[in-house]
Design an enzyme around this catalytic site. Structure first.
Site, PDB file in Angstrom:
ATOM      1  N   LYS A 139      -7.463  -3.365  -5.647  1.00 55.39           N
ATOM      2  CA  LYS A 139      -6.128  -3.760  -6.102  1.00 55.39           C
ATOM      3  C   LYS A 139      -5.384  -4.472  -4.972  1.00 55.39           C
ATOM      4  CE  LYS A 139      -1.927  -2.334  -6.164  1.00 55.39           C
ATOM      5  NZ  LYS A 139      -1.231  -3.624  -6.118  1.00 55.39           N
ATOM      6  N   GLY A 171      -1.353  -0.014   3.992  1.00 54.68           N
ATOM      7  CA  GLY A 171       0.007  -0.286   3.524  1.00 54.68           C
ATOM      8  C   GLY A 171       0.990   0.593   4.264  1.00 54.68           C
ATOM      9  N   SER A 172       2.107   0.838   3.634  1.00 53.48           N
ATOM     10  CA  SER A 172       3.186   1.561   4.314  1.00 53.48           C
ATOM     11  C   SER A 172       2.921   3.065   4.355  1.00 53.48           C
ATOM     12  CB  SER A 172       4.502   1.299   3.588  1.00 53.48           C
ATOM     13  OG  SER A 172       4.430   1.828   2.281  1.00 53.48           O
ATOM     14  N   THR A 173       3.547   3.723   5.304  1.00 50.02           N
ATOM     15  CA  THR A 173       3.435   5.177   5.422  1.00 50.02           C
ATOM     16  C   THR A 173       4.029   5.869   4.194  1.00 50.02           C
ATOM     17  OG1 THR A 173       3.341   5.126   7.824  1.00 50.02           O
ATOM     18  CG2 THR A 173       4.239   7.135   6.831  1.00 50.02           C
ATOM     19  N   GLU A 210      -4.642   3.582   6.186  1.00 44.95           N
ATOM     20  CA  GLU A 210      -4.195   2.796   7.343  1.00 44.95           C
ATOM     21  C   GLU A 210      -2.737   2.458   7.055  1.00 44.95           C
ATOM     22  OE1 GLU A 210      -5.987   2.068   9.955  1.00 44.95           O
ATOM     23  OE2 GLU A 210      -8.047   2.340   9.265  1.00 44.95           O
ATOM     24  N   CYS A 262       0.749  -4.748  11.300  1.00 42.50           N
ATOM     25  CA  CYS A 262       0.927  -3.303  11.484  1.00 42.50           C
ATOM     26  C   CYS A 262       0.887  -2.932  12.957  1.00 42.50           C
ATOM     27  CB  CYS A 262      -0.121  -2.536  10.708  1.00 42.50           C
ATOM     28  SG  CYS A 262      -1.781  -3.080  11.043  1.00 42.50           S
ATOM     29  N   GLU A 281       9.751   0.752  11.102  1.00 39.62           N
ATOM     30  CA  GLU A 281       8.909  -0.437  11.106  1.00 39.62           C
ATOM     31  C   GLU A 281       9.643  -1.550  10.377  1.00 39.62           C
ATOM     32  OE1 GLU A 281       5.302  -0.381   8.665  1.00 39.62           O
ATOM     33  OE2 GLU A 281       4.283  -1.294  10.359  1.00 39.62           O
TER      34      GLU A 281
HETATM   35  P1  NAD Z   1       3.119  -1.039   0.530  1.00 37.12           P
HETATM   36  O1  NAD Z   1       2.791   0.333   0.956  1.00 37.12           O
HETATM   37  O2  NAD Z   1       4.410  -1.298  -0.111  1.00 37.12           O
HETATM   38  O3  NAD Z   1       2.027  -1.572  -0.478  1.00 37.12           O
HETATM   39  C1  NAD Z   1       0.650  -1.533  -0.167  1.00 37.12           C
HETATM   40  C2  NAD Z   1      -0.137  -1.523  -1.453  1.00 37.12           C
HETATM   41  O4  NAD Z   1       0.152  -0.318  -2.147  1.00 37.12           O
HETATM   42  C3  NAD Z   1       0.194  -2.667  -2.410  1.00 37.12           C
HETATM   43  O5  NAD Z   1      -0.987  -3.109  -3.026  1.00 37.12           O
HETATM   44  C4  NAD Z   1       1.100  -1.979  -3.415  1.00 37.12           C
HETATM   45  O6  NAD Z   1       1.091  -2.588  -4.684  1.00 37.12           O
HETATM   46  C5  NAD Z   1       0.498  -0.596  -3.484  1.00 37.12           C
HETATM   47  N1  NAD Z   1       1.402   0.439  -3.992  1.00 37.12           N
HETATM   48  C6  NAD Z   1       2.753   0.482  -3.914  1.00 37.12           C
HETATM   49  N2  NAD Z   1       3.223   1.585  -4.530  1.00 37.12           N
HETATM   50  C7  NAD Z   1       2.155   2.259  -5.012  1.00 37.12           C
HETATM   51  C8  NAD Z   1       1.984   3.477  -5.743  1.00 37.12           C
HETATM   52  N3  NAD Z   1       3.031   4.228  -6.113  1.00 37.12           N
HETATM   53  N4  NAD Z   1       0.726   3.863  -6.065  1.00 37.12           N
HETATM   54  C9  NAD Z   1      -0.339   3.133  -5.692  1.00 37.12           C
HETATM   55  N5  NAD Z   1      -0.240   1.965  -5.018  1.00 37.12           N
HETATM   56  C10 NAD Z   1       0.991   1.538  -4.670  1.00 37.12           C
HETATM   57  O7  NAD Z   1       2.927  -1.918   1.848  1.00 37.12           O
HETATM   58  P2  NAD Z   1       3.101  -3.486   1.987  1.00 37.12           P
HETATM   59  O8  NAD Z   1       4.556  -3.782   1.993  1.00 37.12           O
HETATM   60  O9  NAD Z   1       2.225  -4.209   1.038  1.00 37.12           O
HETATM   61  O10 NAD Z   1       2.462  -3.734   3.430  1.00 37.12           O
HETATM   62  C11 NAD Z   1       3.160  -3.498   4.579  1.00 37.12           C
HETATM   63  C12 NAD Z   1       2.758  -2.176   5.190  1.00 37.12           C
HETATM   64  O11 NAD Z   1       1.352  -2.143   5.417  1.00 37.12           O
HETATM   65  C13 NAD Z   1       3.378  -1.933   6.532  1.00 37.12           C
HETATM   66  O12 NAD Z   1       3.880  -0.629   6.604  1.00 37.12           O
HETATM   67  C14 NAD Z   1       2.218  -2.103   7.504  1.00 37.12           C
HETATM   68  O13 NAD Z   1       2.339  -1.420   8.697  1.00 37.12           O
HETATM   69  C15 NAD Z   1       1.072  -1.636   6.718  1.00 37.12           C
HETATM   70  N6  NAD Z   1      -0.177  -2.166   7.244  1.00 37.12           N
HETATM   71  C16 NAD Z   1      -1.007  -1.316   7.916  1.00 37.12           C
HETATM   72  C17 NAD Z   1      -2.188  -1.781   8.451  1.00 37.12           C
HETATM   73  C18 NAD Z   1      -3.112  -0.852   9.173  1.00 37.12           C
HETATM   74  O14 NAD Z   1      -4.284  -1.127   9.241  1.00 37.12           O
HETATM   75  N7  NAD Z   1      -2.656   0.249   9.721  1.00 37.12           N
HETATM   76  C19 NAD Z   1      -2.553  -3.114   8.289  1.00 37.12           C
HETATM   77  C20 NAD Z   1      -1.689  -3.956   7.592  1.00 37.12           C
HETATM   78  C21 NAD Z   1      -0.506  -3.464   7.061  1.00 37.12           C
END
Ligand code: NAD
Ligand code: MN
Length: 499
Positions: A192, A245-247, A268, A303, A402
Site C-alpha cells: 500500500k 511512516g510516522s510514529t 520504521e 526520516c 519531527e
Molecule cells: P504516515 O504515518 O502518515 O503514513 C505512512 C503510511 O501509513 C501511508 O501509506 C498512510 O496512508 C498509512 N496510514 C495512515 N494511517 C493509517 C492507518 N490508520 N492504518 C494503516 N495505515 C495508515 O507517514 P507519512 O506522512 O507518509 O511519512 C512521513 C513519516 O514517515 C515521518 O514520520 C518519517 O519520519 C517517516 N519515515 C520513516 C522512515 C524510516 O525508515 N524510519 C523513512 C521514511 C519516512
C-alpha cells in the site's frame, strides 16, 4: 549513458505520458471495487496527474486472498532460490531500464528534484531488489549441536502474506527496501503506497510481472490509510505487516495487530536526529556542507534528517554563517530543471505543517537566522525556503517534534557529556552525526547515543550492506542488509531422533 534531459525535454516527456492510477491484483490492473477514485495532484504546479483507485476493505480482502492462494501454490515460495534470484535481478534491470519514466513519475507525484529521483530513488530501489535477490542463494540454514543419535535442523521459512505500508518521501525506495527481502525470501506481498505518492508503486507492479514474477506475488492497493491501510493492518490473514511512516501511525498499527491476529509488526518510524559538531571538528566547512544537506535534501522530508544541530559554543557563530552560505545552493527551483536541488513540498497540508512549526519557533523565542518563508507561489505549486533557527532550547516544539521539512534547530552545548545528554533527550532514536578529530571522543559519543545509526565525520552514510532503523520510538527491526531478512522469515526447529 544518455545525455541528461533539459527541463523542456522532461516536460515534453511528462506531457506525453499516460499515467495509470489503478490497483494491481493478481497481475491485472483493476478499479477499486467501489469504483471510487481520488485526484493525484502534483505539488509542482497543482495539476491533476491522474485519477487513482481509492481502495478499501473490499479490495484488501481480494488482494490478501489472492496473495494467500499464490503463496500456498508454491509458484514463487517453492521456487529454487537461484530461480528467484534470477527474476529479482531481472526486475532490478528493468527498473533501471525504465529509470526516466519512474524518476519522472516520482518527481511529478511528490515534488522532489528530477536529478535525485534518478540518481537516488531509482538507483537505490534497483539496488535493494538486486542485492536481496543476489543474497538469497547464498544464505545457509543451521544444524544444531546434538547428541550422536539426533539431528536438529534450524530452517528459515517465508512468513507467507506480507502487507507493506509505505510513506511518500521516498516512495519507490521505501517500497523496495521492503520488497527486496520480502520477495527474495518467497513471500507474497500486498503493497500500500501513500495516498500522496501512489504512482511509482503502481508502475513497478507491472514491471515485476515483465521480469517474470508470478502473478499474485506482488499486489498494489493505492488508497488512504484509514481505509485500505487499516483494513490490511486488521486483516486476519496477513502474517506480517511492515511499515515505514510516522510514529503516530506506527503505534496504531501495533494496536490493530493486537486487536486482530497478532500479525508480526515491523516499524520504521520518525526521527529527530542530533548532528553533533564539536569545537575540534576536523573540517568546519565540510561539516557545514553536510549539515546543510542533512536538513535541505529532499526538502527536509527525510526520516534521518539532521534536524537538531548540536554545536559546541566555540564554533557556533562560524558554523551558522557557513551553513547559511551553503543553504544558498539549496534554494528551491522547478523540480524538472536538472540543476534544481530543492523541489516542492509533497502537498499543501505538509507546507502548512512546516509553516506552523516555523511560527512556533518564532513564538517560543528561537532566533530565525535564515529563510522561513514560502516561495514560488506563482507556479501554483508548494515550495519553502530552507530555514535555520538558533538559540533553540531542546524543550522547544521545534526541537522535540519531527517537522519533516527543511527547518534546522541549532542547539548550543559545552563538552561531550552535555552533548550526549541533549542528544538522547528525545523520544526518537534513529540516527546521529558526530564531528570531532578526537578518536576517543568520537567512539565514546557514538556508543552513548541511543540510536540505530551513528555517522562519524559525515552525515547520512550507508549502503544496502548496513542495517537501517531505529531505537526507542523510531521503530523496531531493520531494513537493508541481511538483518532485514529476519522480518520476512519464521524460524523452524525440526528435531529428529534416529532409531
Ligand atoms: P504516515 O504515518 O502518515 O503514513 C505512512 C503510511 O501509513 C501511508 O501509506 C498512510 O496512508 C498509512 N496510514 C495512515 N494511517 C493509517 C492507518 N490508520 N492504518 C494503516 N495505515 C495508515 O507517514 P507519512 O506522512 O507518509 O511519512 C512521513 C513519516 O514517515 C515521518 O514520520 C518519517 O519520519 C517517516 N519515515 C520513516 C522512515 C524510516 O525508515 N524510519 C523513512 C521514511 C519516512
Ligand atoms: Mn502526489
Amino acid at each position: 549513458m544518455s545525455t541528461p534531459k533539459s527541463r523542456m525535454q522532461w516536460q515534453a516527456l511528462a506531457d506525453s505520458m499516460s499515467i495509470n492510477g489503478s490497483a494491481f491484483i493478481a497481475g491485472e490492473y483493476l478499479d477499486a471495487q467501489s469504483k471510487l477514485t481520488f485526484d493525484c495532484i502534483s505539488p509542482i504546479d497543482g495539476r491533476v496527474l491522474a485519477k487513482v483507485a481509492s481502495c478499501d476493505e473490499a479490495d484488501a480482502n481480494i488482494a490478501v486472498q489472492n496473495a494467500r492462494e499464490t503463496f500456498k501454490s508454491g509458484v514463487w515460495a517453492n521456487l529454487a532460490p537461484v530461480k528467484r534470484k534470477q527474476i529479482m535481478i531481472r526486475f532490478a534491470e528493468l527498473l533501471e531500464q525504465h529509470a526516466d519514466e519512474l524518476a519522472l513519475l516520482e518527481t511529478l507525484d511528490m515534488g522532489k528534484p528530477i536529478q535525485y529521483s534518478k540518481a537516488v530513488d531509482v538507483v537505490g530501489a534497483a539496488r535493494a531488489i538486486r542485492w536481496s535477490g543476489e543474497a538469497i542463494d547464498k544464505i545457509y540454514d543451521e544444524i544444531a549441536p546434538t547428541a550422536h543419535n539426533e539431528i536438529g535442523m534450524i530452517t528459515r521459512e517465508a512468513v507467507g502474506v506480507v502487507a507493506a505500508i509505505v510513506p511518500w518521501n521516498f516512495p519507490m525506495l521505501m517500497a523496495c527496501w521492503k520488497l527486496g527481502p520480502a520477495l527474495a525470501t518467497g513471500n507474497s506481498v500486498v503493497l500500500k503506497p501513500s495516498e500522496k505518492s501512489p504512482l511509482t508503486a503502481i508502475r513497478m507492479a507491472q514491471i515485476a510481472i515483465e521480469a517474470g514474477l508470478p502473478k499474485g506475488v506482488l499486489n498494489v492497493l493505492p488508497g488512504f490509510g484509514h481505509t485500505v491501510g487499516k483494513a490490511l493492518a486488521l486483516h486476519m490473514d496477513v502474517d506480517t505487516l511492515v511499515f515505514t511512516g510516522s510514529t503516530k501511525i506506527a503505534k496504531q498499527l501495533m494496536i490493530y495487530a493486537g486487536e486482530s491476529n497478532m500479525k508480526r509488526v515491523w516499524l520504521e518510524a520518525g526521527g529527530k536526529s542530533p548532528n553533533i559538531i564539536f569545537n575540534d571538528a576536523p573540517d568546519l566547512k565540510k561539516a557545514a556542507q553536510a549539515a546543510a544537506s542533512a536538513i535541505a535534501f529532499n526538502q527536509g522530508e527525510v526520516c534521518t534528517a539532521g534536524s537538531r544541530l548540536l554545536v559546541e559554543s566555540g564554533v557556533k557563530d562560524e558554523l551558522i554563517a557557513l551553513i547559511a552560505e551553503e543553504l544558498k545552493s539549496w534554494t528551491p527551483g522547478h523540480p524538472l530543471d536538472p540543476s534544481t536541488t530543492s523541489g516542492a513540498v509533497v502537498d499543501k497540508q505538509q507546507l502548512d505543517n512546516v509553516l506552523g512549526y516555523i511560527q512556533s519557533g518564532v513564538d517560543e523565542g528561537a532566533t530565525l537566522n535564515h529563510g522561513g518563508s514560502q516561495v514560488m507561489q506563482d507556479t501554483g505549486g508548494v515550495y519553502i525556503e530552507p530555514t535555520i533557527f538558533s538559540n533553540v532550547d531542546n524543550k522547544m516544539t521545534i526541537a522535540k517534534e519531527e517537522i519533516f521539512g527543511p527547518v534546522l534547530s541549532v542547539i548550543t552545548f559545552d563538552g561531550m557529556e552535555q552533548a550526549i545528554e541533549i542528544a538522547n533527550d528525545t523520544i526518537y532514536g534513529l540516527a546521529a552525526g558526530v564531528w570531532t578529530s578526537d578518536i576517543n571522543k568520537a567512539h565514546k559519543t557514538a556508543k552513548a547515543i541511543r540510536s540505530g545509526m551513528v555517522w562519524i565525520n559525515h552525515y547520512d552514510g550507508g549502503d544496502m550492506t548496513a542495517p537501517f532503523g531505529g531505537y526507542k520510538q523510531s521503530g523496531n527491526g531493520r531494513d537493508k542488509s541481511l538483518h532485514a531478512f529476519d522480518k520476512y522469515t519464521e524460524i523452524k526447529a525440526t528435531w529428529l531422533v534416529l532409531e
